[in-house]
Structure formats: C-alpha cells, structure tokens
Design a protein around this motif. Sequence first.
Motif, PDB file in Angstrom:
ATOM      1  N   LEU A 111       0.834  -1.207   0.000  1.00 37.41           N
ATOM      2  CA  LEU A 111       0.000   0.000   0.000  1.00 37.41           C
ATOM      3  C   LEU A 111       0.870   1.259   0.000  1.00 37.41           C
ATOM      4  CD1 LEU A 111      -2.922   1.059   0.144  1.00 37.41           C
ATOM      5  CD2 LEU A 111      -2.710   1.051   2.641  1.00 37.41           C
ATOM      6  N   GLY A 112       2.008   1.191   0.683  1.00 36.26           N
ATOM      7  CA  GLY A 112       2.927   2.329   0.689  1.00 36.26           C
ATOM      8  C   GLY A 112       3.455   2.635  -0.707  1.00 36.26           C
ATOM      9  N   ILE A 113       3.746   1.573  -1.472  1.00 38.75           N
ATOM     10  CA  ILE A 113       4.193   1.779  -2.860  1.00 38.75           C
ATOM     11  C   ILE A 113       3.080   2.428  -3.679  1.00 38.75           C
ATOM     12  CG2 ILE A 113       5.017   0.662  -4.957  1.00 38.75           C
ATOM     13  CD1 ILE A 113       7.024   0.643  -2.690  1.00 38.75           C
ATOM     14  N   LEU A 114       1.845   1.981  -3.448  1.00 42.74           N
ATOM     15  CA  LEU A 114       0.706   2.572  -4.169  1.00 42.74           C
ATOM     16  C   LEU A 114       0.552   4.051  -3.816  1.00 42.74           C
ATOM     17  CD1 LEU A 114      -1.920   2.488  -5.831  1.00 42.74           C
ATOM     18  CD2 LEU A 114      -3.098   1.695  -3.756  1.00 42.74           C
ATOM     19  N   VAL A 115       0.616   4.373  -2.536  1.00 46.81           N
ATOM     20  CA  VAL A 115       0.466   5.774  -2.106  1.00 46.81           C
ATOM     21  C   VAL A 115       1.592   6.629  -2.698  1.00 46.81           C
ATOM     22  CG1 VAL A 115       0.511   7.323  -0.116  1.00 46.81           C
ATOM     23  CG2 VAL A 115      -0.786   5.190  -0.003  1.00 46.81           C
ATOM     24  N   GLY A 116       2.818   6.094  -2.670  1.00 47.27           N
ATOM     25  CA  GLY A 116       3.944   6.840  -3.236  1.00 47.27           C
ATOM     26  C   GLY A 116       3.781   7.088  -4.734  1.00 47.27           C
ATOM     27  N   THR A 117       3.289   6.071  -5.440  1.00 42.30           N
ATOM     28  CA  THR A 117       3.086   6.223  -6.881  1.00 42.30           C
ATOM     29  C   THR A 117       1.983   7.239  -7.180  1.00 42.30           C
ATOM     30  OG1 THR A 117       3.745   3.920  -7.199  1.00 42.30           O
ATOM     31  CG2 THR A 117       2.587   4.973  -9.016  1.00 42.30           C
ATOM     32  N   LEU A 118       0.879   7.157  -6.401  1.00 48.02           N
ATOM     33  CA  LEU A 118      -0.201   8.121  -6.608  1.00 48.02           C
ATOM     34  C   LEU A 118       0.245   9.544  -6.253  1.00 48.02           C
ATOM     35  CD1 LEU A 118      -3.313   6.165  -5.249  1.00 48.02           C
ATOM     36  CD2 LEU A 118      -2.677   6.606  -7.632  1.00 48.02           C
ATOM     37  N   ALA A 119       1.126   9.658  -5.271  1.00 47.27           N
ATOM     38  CA  ALA A 119       1.625  10.986  -4.895  1.00 47.27           C
ATOM     39  C   ALA A 119       2.346  11.641  -6.071  1.00 47.27           C
ATOM     40  CB  ALA A 119       2.552  10.876  -3.690  1.00 47.27           C
ATOM     41  N   LEU A 120       3.049  10.831  -6.865  1.00 48.29           N
ATOM     42  CA  LEU A 120       3.759  11.383  -8.023  1.00 48.29           C
ATOM     43  C   LEU A 120       2.787  11.898  -9.089  1.00 48.29           C
ATOM     44  CD1 LEU A 120       6.634   8.756  -8.388  1.00 48.29           C
ATOM     45  CD2 LEU A 120       6.763  11.045  -7.399  1.00 48.29           C
ATOM     46  N   THR A 121       1.564  11.332  -9.124  1.00 47.35           N
ATOM     47  CA  THR A 121       0.581  11.806 -10.109  1.00 47.35           C
ATOM     48  C   THR A 121       0.004  13.168  -9.731  1.00 47.35           C
ATOM     49  OG1 THR A 121      -1.326  10.727  -9.042  1.00 47.35           O
ATOM     50  CG2 THR A 121      -0.077   9.417 -10.629  1.00 47.35           C
ATOM     51  N   LEU A 122       0.313  13.660  -8.531  1.00 47.94           N
ATOM     52  CA  LEU A 122      -0.154  15.002  -8.157  1.00 47.94           C
ATOM     53  C   LEU A 122       0.428  16.069  -9.089  1.00 47.94           C
ATOM     54  CD1 LEU A 122       0.023  14.779  -4.252  1.00 47.94           C
ATOM     55  CD2 LEU A 122      -2.026  14.775  -5.691  1.00 47.94           C
ATOM     56  N   TYR A 123       1.484  15.669  -9.807  1.00 46.52           N
ATOM     57  CA  TYR A 123       2.033  16.582 -10.814  1.00 46.52           C
ATOM     58  C   TYR A 123       0.975  16.938 -11.850  1.00 46.52           C
ATOM     59  CZ  TYR A 123       4.965  18.216 -14.675  1.00 46.52           C
ATOM     60  OH  TYR A 123       5.516  18.950 -15.692  1.00 46.52           O
ATOM     61  N   TYR A 124       0.108  15.979 -12.172  1.00 44.01           N
ATOM     62  CA  TYR A 124      -0.979  16.255 -13.121  1.00 44.01           C
ATOM     63  C   TYR A 124      -1.914  17.326 -12.549  1.00 44.01           C
ATOM     64  CZ  TYR A 124       0.475  11.538 -14.607  1.00 44.01           C
ATOM     65  OH  TYR A 124       1.195  10.447 -14.995  1.00 44.01           O
ATOM     66  N   VAL A 125      -2.178  17.236 -11.259  1.00 46.57           N
ATOM     67  CA  VAL A 125      -3.074  18.199 -10.606  1.00 46.57           C
ATOM     68  C   VAL A 125      -2.455  19.599 -10.627  1.00 46.57           C
ATOM     69  CG1 VAL A 125      -4.226  18.797  -8.437  1.00 46.57           C
ATOM     70  CG2 VAL A 125      -4.031  16.402  -9.127  1.00 46.57           C
ATOM     71  N   LEU A 126      -1.154  19.662 -10.378  1.00 42.40           N
ATOM     72  CA  LEU A 126      -0.473  20.966 -10.437  1.00 42.40           C
ATOM     73  C   LEU A 126      -0.600  21.581 -11.831  1.00 42.40           C
ATOM     74  CD1 LEU A 126       2.795  20.212  -8.404  1.00 42.40           C
ATOM     75  CD2 LEU A 126       0.759  21.456  -7.645  1.00 42.40           C
ATOM     76  N   LEU A 127      -0.490  20.753 -12.852  1.00 40.26           N
ATOM     77  CA  LEU A 127      -0.639  21.257 -14.222  1.00 40.26           C
ATOM     78  C   LEU A 127      -2.052  21.783 -14.462  1.00 40.26           C
ATOM     79  CD1 LEU A 127       1.291  18.561 -16.319  1.00 40.26           C
ATOM     80  CD2 LEU A 127       2.025  20.880 -15.751  1.00 40.26           C
ATOM     81  N   LEU A 128      -3.040  21.088 -13.903  1.00 41.67           N
ATOM     82  CA  LEU A 128      -4.424  21.543 -14.062  1.00 41.67           C
ATOM     83  C   LEU A 128      -4.636  22.914 -13.418  1.00 41.67           C
ATOM     84  CD1 LEU A 128      -6.461  18.252 -13.398  1.00 41.67           C
ATOM     85  CD2 LEU A 128      -5.994  19.357 -15.586  1.00 41.67           C
ATOM     86  N   PHE A 129      -4.060  23.096 -12.217  1.00 40.35           N
ATOM     87  CA  PHE A 129      -4.199  24.387 -11.540  1.00 40.35           C
ATOM     88  C   PHE A 129      -3.391  25.473 -12.241  1.00 40.35           C
ATOM     89  CE2 PHE A 129      -5.798  21.917  -7.898  1.00 40.35           C
ATOM     90  CZ  PHE A 129      -6.838  22.735  -7.496  1.00 40.35           C
ATOM     91  N   TRP A 130      -2.298  25.070 -12.867  1.00 41.63           N
ATOM     92  CA  TRP A 130      -1.435  26.050 -13.541  1.00 41.63           C
ATOM     93  C   TRP A 130      -2.089  26.585 -14.810  1.00 41.63           C
ATOM     94  CZ3 TRP A 130       2.979  28.378 -12.062  1.00 41.63           C
ATOM     95  CH2 TRP A 130       3.674  29.094 -13.039  1.00 41.63           C
ATOM     96  N   PHE A 131      -2.742  25.660 -15.544  1.00 40.21           N
ATOM     97  CA  PHE A 131      -3.296  26.067 -16.839  1.00 40.21           C
ATOM     98  C   PHE A 131      -4.815  26.207 -16.826  1.00 40.21           C
ATOM     99  CE2 PHE A 131       0.741  23.991 -17.995  1.00 40.21           C
ATOM    100  CZ  PHE A 131       1.311  25.010 -18.748  1.00 40.21           C
ATOM    101  N   GLY A 132      -5.472  25.776 -15.746  1.00 44.84           N
ATOM    102  CA  GLY A 132      -6.931  25.828 -15.727  1.00 44.84           C
ATOM    103  C   GLY A 132      -7.478  26.164 -14.355  1.00 44.84           C
ATOM    104  N   ASP A 133      -8.728  25.835 -14.158  1.00 43.69           N
ATOM    105  CA  ASP A 133      -9.413  26.120 -12.892  1.00 43.69           C
ATOM    106  C   ASP A 133     -10.252  24.902 -12.494  1.00 43.69           C
ATOM    107  OD1 ASP A 133     -10.394  27.399 -10.666  1.00 43.69           O
ATOM    108  OD2 ASP A 133     -12.025  28.382 -11.753  1.00 43.69           O
ATOM    109  N   PRO A 134      -9.559  23.817 -12.063  1.00 47.83           N
ATOM    110  CA  PRO A 134     -10.283  22.571 -11.766  1.00 47.83           C
ATOM    111  C   PRO A 134     -11.118  22.682 -10.492  1.00 47.83           C
ATOM    112  CG  PRO A 134      -7.992  22.364 -11.124  1.00 47.83           C
ATOM    113  CD  PRO A 134      -8.116  23.692 -11.818  1.00 47.83           C
TER     114      PRO A 134
END
Length: 237
Positions: free
Chosen positions: A103-126
């Motif tokens: 589960l720790g590996i899963l959480v760590g991997t999902l944490a890296l996908t937060l980069y997608y969220v940062l891009l959404l906030f940078w270029f849009g208004d999610p």
Amino acid sequence: MRNTVAIAWKETKSYFGSPMAYVVGAVFLALTGYFFVSSISRPFAEATIRGWLLPATFFFVFWAPALTMRLFAEEQKLGTLELLLTAPVRDWEVVLGKFLASLGILVGTLALTLYYVLLLFWFGDPDVGPLLSGYLGILLYGSACLAIGLFASSLTSNQIVAAIVGSGVLLLMTLADQAAQIVGGIASRVLEQISLTAHFDDFARGVIDTHNVVYYLLVTVFVLFLTERNLDSRRWR
C-alpha cells in the motif's frame, strides 16, 4: 503492532532494494501520463483527472499482482515462510505488514501523479471536489486490488502463477459490470454488486457514496482475512 511495522519496513526496503518498485511505478506513471495528456489535449477539454482515473482501474488488473506476487510466493519458495510463522508473530501481523508495504508503494506512486493536478491548476481552474473524490476512489480501488494480489501470492510458491491467478480474479471482478448488461434479473444485480469498476464511477464524477466506500473496505478486509486463514491452515498441513 510493532511486529506489523517491522514487517512492513522490511518489505518496503526489499521493494526499493530491487528494480520492482521503480519498474511498476514507472509503468504506472507512463500509462496514466499518456491518458492524462490525451484527455486534456482534446478540444474543449475539462480540467479534470478523470481522463486517467478510469483507464487506471484497468491497469490495476496487472499492476497490483505484479507488485504483490513475490510477498508470500517467494517466502514459500525459499522456505522462509515457515520460519516467519514459527516466530513470535501473529499471522494477521504478517499479512497486515506485507499489505501495508504494498500500500505504501501505491500511495507513493499516486503521490507522483499530483504533478498532473499541479498542471491543471497552472493552466486551468479545476473543481477541487472531483479531484479529492477521485484520489480517494483510486486509493480504495487499489487497496482492494492489492489485497486480492496478496491473497493470490499466499496460494502458491510460484510468483508467475500468483500473478496470473491475481490478474484473473481482478479481470473477472473488473468485467463483471459488463457481463451484468448481458444477463438479466438477479444475476445482473449480483454481478453489478461484485464489480470493482461499477463502484468506482461515482468517485470519478466527484461523488463520494458511503455504499461504495464500504464496498471497497469490505473487499479489502475480507480478502486479507482469507489470506490470514490460508496462512493459518499451513500449520495443520
């Protein structure tokens, strides 16, 4: 609980001591990244992570068993599982420790996908709501998949067989909702209830339904219980 933490830490170090954690993490990020870019590159695209969340549920059919296949199978092959079970540690502590490591590996991997969220906030208004519900849903979904993969690993000493069995079970539970559209009556309702993906759609849409939360928690706890029972049965063989 101290034994559980010690086992989880040992397995976590084993993950990072081999290419396994890096390979499965890189594959997950590559595939989800592709679907994320595809979803936001369309005309009139929405600022949402739904574009990679739904395909990710299918990735788990193969990703989760690949991550968990060695946890018990390797110990059985090397003969170290008997030594572990004769140690002053309870079976459920062993199961929970190994599950928490994956589960720790899963959480760590999902944490890296937060980069997608940062891009959404940078270029849009999610909308924050669907983002939070989406990550809660994918974490619950992944937890259930990891529990099933761990159970498959406890059934055999062969890692490949464990991965195939785990993927087979997850594939059936993933496609159950599609089978429900073919059959009718009670069978259709039963297939919808056991389907992993049928309970995920609400999370992807930004809806947190307690029924769906309880479903994933029950699947996870029940399958971990089966794994503990399987380990306990080895004492009588």
